[in-house]
Design a protein around this motif. Sequence first.
Motif, PDB file in Angstrom:
ATOM      1  N   ALA A  45      82.240 -35.905  73.611  1.00  0.00           N
ATOM      2  CA  ALA A  45      82.854 -35.061  74.554  1.00  0.00           C
ATOM      3  C   ALA A  45      83.762 -36.114  75.409  1.00  0.00           C
ATOM      4  O   ALA A  45      85.236 -35.682  75.623  1.00  0.00           O
ATOM      5  N   VAL A  46      83.330 -36.989  75.958  1.00  0.00           N
ATOM      6  CA  VAL A  46      84.016 -38.096  76.772  1.00  0.00           C
ATOM      7  C   VAL A  46      85.257 -38.605  75.844  1.00  0.00           C
ATOM      8  O   VAL A  46      86.560 -38.782  76.366  1.00  0.00           O
ATOM      9  N   ILE A  47      85.175 -38.856  74.606  1.00  0.00           N
ATOM     10  CA  ILE A  47      86.260 -39.606  73.886  1.00  0.00           C
ATOM     11  C   ILE A  47      87.364 -38.447  73.520  1.00  0.00           C
ATOM     12  O   ILE A  47      88.584 -38.771  73.806  1.00  0.00           O
ATOM     13  N   ALA A  48      86.814 -37.247  73.301  1.00  0.00           N
ATOM     14  CA  ALA A  48      87.633 -36.059  73.273  1.00  0.00           C
ATOM     15  C   ALA A  48      88.431 -35.787  74.464  1.00  0.00           C
ATOM     16  O   ALA A  48      89.768 -35.499  74.175  1.00  0.00           O
ATOM     17  N   LEU A  49      87.801 -35.903  75.245  1.00  0.00           N
ATOM     18  CA  LEU A  49      88.762 -35.675  76.824  1.00  0.00           C
ATOM     19  C   LEU A  49      89.636 -36.702  76.876  1.00  0.00           C
ATOM     20  O   LEU A  49      90.950 -36.540  77.511  1.00  0.00           O
ATOM     21  N   ILE A  50      89.318 -38.145  76.719  1.00  0.00           N
ATOM     22  CA  ILE A  50      90.241 -39.053  77.041  1.00  0.00           C
ATOM     23  C   ILE A  50      91.311 -38.836  76.203  1.00  0.00           C
ATOM     24  O   ILE A  50      92.592 -39.257  76.510  1.00  0.00           O
ATOM     25  N   ALA A  51      91.250 -38.834  74.703  1.00  0.00           N
ATOM     26  CA  ALA A  51      92.285 -38.450  73.681  1.00  0.00           C
ATOM     27  C   ALA A  51      92.965 -37.305  74.183  1.00  0.00           C
ATOM     28  O   ALA A  51      94.499 -37.369  73.979  1.00  0.00           O
ATOM     29  N   LEU A  52      92.560 -36.333  74.684  1.00  0.00           N
ATOM     30  CA  LEU A  52      93.513 -35.177  75.269  1.00  0.00           C
ATOM     31  C   LEU A  52      94.166 -35.317  76.531  1.00  0.00           C
ATOM     32  O   LEU A  52      95.490 -35.296  76.594  1.00  0.00           O
ATOM     33  N   ALA A  53      93.701 -36.298  77.290  1.00  0.00           N
ATOM     34  CA  ALA A  53      94.416 -36.832  78.457  1.00  0.00           C
ATOM     35  C   ALA A  53      95.581 -37.441  78.220  1.00  0.00           C
ATOM     36  O   ALA A  53      96.433 -37.482  79.022  1.00  0.00           O
ATOM     37  N   MET A  54      95.355 -38.539  77.025  1.00  0.00           N
ATOM     38  CA  MET A  54      96.478 -39.422  76.987  1.00  0.00           C
ATOM     39  C   MET A  54      97.361 -38.905  75.946  1.00  0.00           C
ATOM     40  O   MET A  54      98.254 -39.501  75.327  1.00  0.00           O
ATOM     41  N   GLY A  55      97.258 -37.731  75.485  1.00  0.00           N
ATOM     42  CA  GLY A  55      97.940 -37.158  74.452  1.00  0.00           C
ATOM     43  C   GLY A  55      97.738 -37.817  72.898  1.00  0.00           C
ATOM     44  O   GLY A  55      99.019 -38.022  72.280  1.00  0.00           O
ATOM     45  N   ALA A  56      96.834 -38.181  72.640  1.00  0.00           N
ATOM     46  CA  ALA A  56      96.453 -39.019  71.427  1.00  0.00           C
ATOM     47  C   ALA A  56      96.734 -38.039  70.259  1.00  0.00           C
ATOM     48  O   ALA A  56      96.093 -36.758  70.236  1.00  0.00           O
ATOM     49  N   THR A 186      89.961 -40.401  65.952  1.00  0.00           N
ATOM     50  CA  THR A 186      89.016 -40.687  64.795  1.00  0.00           C
ATOM     51  C   THR A 186      87.635 -40.927  65.530  1.00  0.00           C
ATOM     52  O   THR A 186      86.631 -40.428  64.636  1.00  0.00           O
ATOM     53  N   THR A 187      87.385 -41.570  66.437  1.00  0.00           N
ATOM     54  CA  THR A 187      86.299 -41.865  66.961  1.00  0.00           C
ATOM     55  C   THR A 187      85.652 -40.641  67.474  1.00  0.00           C
ATOM     56  O   THR A 187      84.197 -40.492  67.371  1.00  0.00           O
ATOM     57  N   ALA A 188      86.263 -39.813  68.027  1.00  0.00           N
ATOM     58  CA  ALA A 188      85.763 -38.546  68.500  1.00  0.00           C
ATOM     59  C   ALA A 188      85.019 -37.662  67.388  1.00  0.00           C
ATOM     60  O   ALA A 188      84.001 -37.042  67.244  1.00  0.00           O
ATOM     61  N   TRP A 189      85.724 -37.627  66.229  1.00  0.00           N
ATOM     62  CA  TRP A 189      85.151 -37.072  65.239  1.00  0.00           C
ATOM     63  C   TRP A 189      83.953 -37.387  64.561  1.00  0.00           C
ATOM     64  O   TRP A 189      83.242 -36.955  64.078  1.00  0.00           O
ATOM     65  N   GLN A 190      83.975 -38.974  64.520  1.00  0.00           N
ATOM     66  CA  GLN A 190      82.907 -39.699  64.319  1.00  0.00           C
ATOM     67  C   GLN A 190      81.727 -39.289  65.037  1.00  0.00           C
ATOM     68  O   GLN A 190      80.447 -39.140  64.335  1.00  0.00           O
ATOM     69  N   TYR A 191      81.656 -39.233  66.220  1.00  0.00           N
ATOM     70  CA  TYR A 191      80.576 -38.887  67.131  1.00  0.00           C
ATOM     71  C   TYR A 191      80.073 -37.190  66.959  1.00  0.00           C
ATOM     72  O   TYR A 191      79.041 -36.989  67.175  1.00  0.00           O
ATOM     73  N   ILE A 192      81.184 -36.500  66.840  1.00  0.00           N
ATOM     74  CA  ILE A 192      80.686 -35.056  66.393  1.00  0.00           C
ATOM     75  C   ILE A 192      80.007 -34.989  65.133  1.00  0.00           C
ATOM     76  O   ILE A 192      79.166 -34.258  65.063  1.00  0.00           O
ATOM     77  N   ALA A 193      80.428 -35.768  64.085  1.00  0.00           N
ATOM     78  CA  ALA A 193      79.593 -35.701  62.852  1.00  0.00           C
ATOM     79  C   ALA A 193      78.147 -36.376  63.196  1.00  0.00           C
ATOM     80  O   ALA A 193      77.351 -36.031  62.283  1.00  0.00           O
ATOM     81  N   ALA A 194      78.321 -37.463  63.858  1.00  0.00           N
ATOM     82  CA  ALA A 194      76.906 -38.097  64.260  1.00  0.00           C
ATOM     83  C   ALA A 194      76.037 -36.951  64.886  1.00  0.00           C
ATOM     84  O   ALA A 194      74.819 -37.135  64.694  1.00  0.00           O
ATOM     85  N   ALA A 195      76.251 -36.407  66.023  1.00  0.00           N
ATOM     86  CA  ALA A 195      75.565 -35.465  66.504  1.00  0.00           C
ATOM     87  C   ALA A 195      74.950 -34.541  65.688  1.00  0.00           C
ATOM     88  O   ALA A 195      74.097 -34.031  65.524  1.00  0.00           O
ATOM     89  N   LEU A 196      76.031 -34.060  64.847  1.00  0.00           N
ATOM     90  CA  LEU A 196      75.526 -32.787  63.812  1.00  0.00           C
ATOM     91  C   LEU A 196      74.585 -33.417  62.845  1.00  0.00           C
ATOM     92  O   LEU A 196      73.596 -32.666  62.444  1.00  0.00           O
ATOM     93  N   ALA A 197      74.654 -34.644  62.423  1.00  0.00           N
ATOM     94  CA  ALA A 197      73.767 -35.221  61.587  1.00  0.00           C
ATOM     95  C   ALA A 197      72.421 -35.104  62.233  1.00  0.00           C
ATOM     96  O   ALA A 197      71.137 -35.466  61.426  1.00  0.00           O
ATOM     97  N   MET A 198      72.206 -35.487  63.614  1.00  0.00           N
ATOM     98  CA  MET A 198      71.086 -35.781  64.129  1.00  0.00           C
ATOM     99  C   MET A 198      70.073 -34.609  64.225  1.00  0.00           C
ATOM    100  O   MET A 198      68.972 -34.662  64.108  1.00  0.00           O
ATOM    101  N   LEU A 199      70.811 -33.381  63.998  1.00  0.00           N
ATOM    102  CA  LEU A 199      70.006 -32.040  64.190  1.00  0.00           C
ATOM    103  C   LEU A 199      69.110 -31.918  62.823  1.00  0.00           C
ATOM    104  O   LEU A 199      67.882 -31.668  63.553  1.00  0.00           O
ATOM    105  N   PRO A 200      69.271 -32.170  61.733  1.00  0.00           N
ATOM    106  CA  PRO A 200      68.292 -31.830  60.645  1.00  0.00           C
ATOM    107  C   PRO A 200      67.157 -33.343  60.799  1.00  0.00           C
ATOM    108  O   PRO A 200      65.967 -32.762  60.397  1.00  0.00           O
ATOM    109  N   LEU A 201      67.567 -34.370  61.278  1.00  0.00           N
ATOM    110  CA  LEU A 201      66.506 -35.448  61.434  1.00  0.00           C
ATOM    111  C   LEU A 201      65.709 -34.950  62.450  1.00  0.00           C
ATOM    112  O   LEU A 201      64.318 -35.298  62.555  1.00  0.00           O
ATOM    113  N   LEU A 202      66.378 -34.555  63.710  1.00  0.00           N
ATOM    114  CA  LEU A 202      65.511 -34.204  64.640  1.00  0.00           C
ATOM    115  C   LEU A 202      64.513 -32.823  64.316  1.00  0.00           C
ATOM    116  O   LEU A 202      63.158 -32.940  64.825  1.00  0.00           O
TER     117      LEU A 202
END
Length: 292
Positions: A45-56, A186-202
């Motif tokens: 969420a933090v990185i996505a907001l930064i990317a949106l604010a900077m027009g990345a 790309t880092t925002a997408w990486q953390y989205i995937a990491a969070a989703l991957a944690m769900l079955p492990l959790l």
Amino acid sequence: MPVLAKVAPFVFVLSWSTGWVVAGFAARFADPLWFLFLRFSLAAAVIALIALAMGAPWPKSRREIGHAMMSGVLLHAIYLAGVWWAVRNGVPAGVSGIMAGLQPVMTALLAPALLGERITPRQGAGIALGFLGIVLVLMPKLIGVDPAAFRAIAVPLAVNFGGMIAVTLGTFYQKRFVSGGDMRTTTAWQYIAAALAMLPLLALFGTPEAAWNQTLALTMAWSVLALSVGGIFLFLYLIRRGEVSRAAAYIYLVPAVSALMAYVAFGETLTPVQLIGMAVTAFGVWLATRQR
């Protein structure tokens, strides 16, 4: 050479070394897998907001997004879940630190075959010295471990080693498939995937439990901002600027710096052997990373 290129390795080592302290504090108040799920979600969420604010610019193709997500699963979800779960289930921190020191070795061995990188004799000597220094730094902790304890934690040890393999492969994957594009998106997408991957492990190995207090809140804030945002950006920056083997060599310094932090923060002792090991590690990293 740009100023960022000069200071990035040192800032990366300092920030990354706090990960051991963070893991210790987090384990006192929260299930590690639940903590990591929250950490990855907040970082995304933090990185996505930064990317949106900077027009990345965001990746446009499914292929680009898929590569970013796959590298995120390897670099973040599997790696940290394996290490944190293993430590929580009995792997001594010193042994886990030795495994962290294996990453540059595995990277150097695989770089020629996977990426065609040439490891010079000087780099090879530096990598070997770095690992020797890691062993010296952690030797006092290993000597005090009961051999029977190792047999009792065979599965957590295997999981910890699996995490190291995952981050090594993730480093190669990042260099091969995610070397272009905007690092913020790309880092925002990486953390989205990491969070989703944690769900079955959790669901399989953890519980969504946390005793929230000021310490845990500060630990989470540091984990997200200093490690998941600042630290990983610096590591990806180092990968993008040079060879994977050179970037990974900086990780050799992390256990030594962590030991110094523990000495200052918790009063843990530092033996002459450990101090010699830190010097050997620093020299090895200098050999492996200095420009030709």
